[in-house]
Design a protein around this motif. Structure first.
Motif, PDB file in Angstrom:
ATOM      1  N   THR A 169       0.828  -1.205   0.000  1.00 43.50           N
ATOM      2  CA  THR A 169       0.000   0.000   0.000  1.00 43.50           C
ATOM      3  C   THR A 169       0.862   1.255   0.000  1.00 43.50           C
ATOM      4  N   TYR A 170       0.207   2.379  -0.103  1.00 42.93           N
ATOM      5  CA  TYR A 170       0.880   3.677  -0.124  1.00 42.93           C
ATOM      6  C   TYR A 170       1.000   4.227   1.292  1.00 42.93           C
ATOM      7  N   ILE A 171       2.035   5.032   1.516  1.00 44.12           N
ATOM      8  CA  ILE A 171       2.223   5.691   2.805  1.00 44.12           C
ATOM      9  C   ILE A 171       2.296   7.188   2.539  1.00 44.12           C
ATOM     10  N   ASN A 172       1.496   7.965   3.274  1.00 46.87           N
ATOM     11  CA  ASN A 172       1.531   9.416   3.067  1.00 46.87           C
ATOM     12  C   ASN A 172       2.690  10.044   3.830  1.00 46.87           C
ATOM     13  N   ASP A 173       2.793  11.375   3.775  1.00 47.53           N
ATOM     14  CA  ASP A 173       3.904  12.102   4.403  1.00 47.53           C
ATOM     15  C   ASP A 173       3.972  11.905   5.913  1.00 47.53           C
ATOM     16  N   ARG A 174       2.851  11.609   6.540  1.00 50.12           N
ATOM     17  CA  ARG A 174       2.816  11.428   7.993  1.00 50.12           C
ATOM     18  C   ARG A 174       3.053   9.978   8.400  1.00 50.12           C
ATOM     19  N   GLY A 175       3.305   9.107   7.423  1.00 51.16           N
ATOM     20  CA  GLY A 175       3.560   7.707   7.743  1.00 51.16           C
ATOM     21  C   GLY A 175       2.299   6.887   7.912  1.00 51.16           C
ATOM     22  N   THR A 176       1.165   7.408   7.440  1.00 50.47           N
ATOM     23  CA  THR A 176      -0.109   6.705   7.548  1.00 50.47           C
ATOM     24  C   THR A 176      -0.303   5.831   6.310  1.00 50.47           C
ATOM     25  N   TYR A 177      -0.679   4.575   6.551  1.00 55.29           N
ATOM     26  CA  TYR A 177      -0.899   3.645   5.448  1.00 55.29           C
ATOM     27  C   TYR A 177      -2.260   3.892   4.804  1.00 55.29           C
ATOM     28  N   PHE A 178      -2.289   3.870   3.456  1.00 56.84           N
ATOM     29  CA  PHE A 178      -3.538   4.028   2.721  1.00 56.84           C
ATOM     30  C   PHE A 178      -4.389   2.776   2.901  1.00 56.84           C
ATOM     31  N   GLY A 179      -5.671   2.997   3.199  1.00 59.47           N
ATOM     32  CA  GLY A 179      -6.629   1.908   3.201  1.00 59.47           C
ATOM     33  C   GLY A 179      -6.787   1.146   4.494  1.00 59.47           C
ATOM     34  N   VAL A 180      -6.059   1.486   5.532  1.00 59.91           N
ATOM     35  CA  VAL A 180      -6.193   0.718   6.768  1.00 59.91           C
ATOM     36  C   VAL A 180      -7.016   1.438   7.820  1.00 59.91           C
TER      37      VAL A 180
END
Length: 185
Positions: A77-88
């Motif tokens: 999955t993708y990780i945004n600038d804050r380290g949050t995983y997309f879709g979880v």
């Protein structure tokens, strides 16, 4: 889902449930790309396990553990600038079976980087202020030197003027004219 499955669901199972419509299509292309990347990683991992046979001829397990499945998904999955995983979503706080507190390594690393940036800016400002202070000291010293030279020049001029008796009488008359009592009210 936990009641339905009789066990805690994996992150990929929750993702699939929350990112597909009732007809089974994905809600957007990004969700579909994440799921396809996860499926490819999972198939590759299972194929690698099937090829790894122990020396006695028995094959290893043909399924992944809950943690391995979650880890494969997180790698997909993708990780945004804050380290949050997309879709979880809120499952992000339970990544790989561990509660992720605000002091976790990702958050800590971000805060540590911000602290380093702030310290660097403070050091830059301190150096700039030191340069300004040095310049102000130099300007003040130059002004003091110029004033001192002017005072010496005036003293030499007065000394020269006192060599002539007419100038001495003039200087004394000017000094008497400027009586401090005249300025008091």
């Amino acid at each position: 889902m936990e009641v339905e499955l009789g066990r805690p669901p994996t992150i990929p199972e929750v993702f699939l449930r929350t990112h597909t419509k009732k007809d089974g299509t994905f809600v957007d292309k990004k969700a579909q790309a994440v799921h396809e990347a996860y499926k490819k990683r999972r198939e590759a991992k299972l194929a690698a396990q099937d090829n790894d046979e122990s020396s006695d001829g028995t094959s290893r397990r043909s399924e992944l553990s809950h943690e391995e499945d979650d880890e494969l998904f997180l790698q997909s999955t993708y990780i945004n600038d804050r380290g949050t995983y997309f879709g979880v979503g809120s499952l992000g706080s339970y990544i790989i079976g561990k509660r992720k507190y605000p002091g976790s390594s990702s958050t800590f690393t971000t805060l540590q980087q911000q602290l380093e940036d702030a310290n660097r800016k403070i050091e830059e400002q301190a150096a700039l202020q030191a340069e300004r202070d040095a310049e102000a000291s130099r300007v003040a010293a130059e002004a003091l030197r110029v004033a001192s030279e002017q005072q010496a020049e005036i003293s030499r001029l007065v000394s020269f003027l006192k060599t002539n008796p007419n100038n001495v009488a003039f200087l004394e008359s000017q000094t008497n004219d400027l009586n401090p009592a005249d300025f008091q009210s």
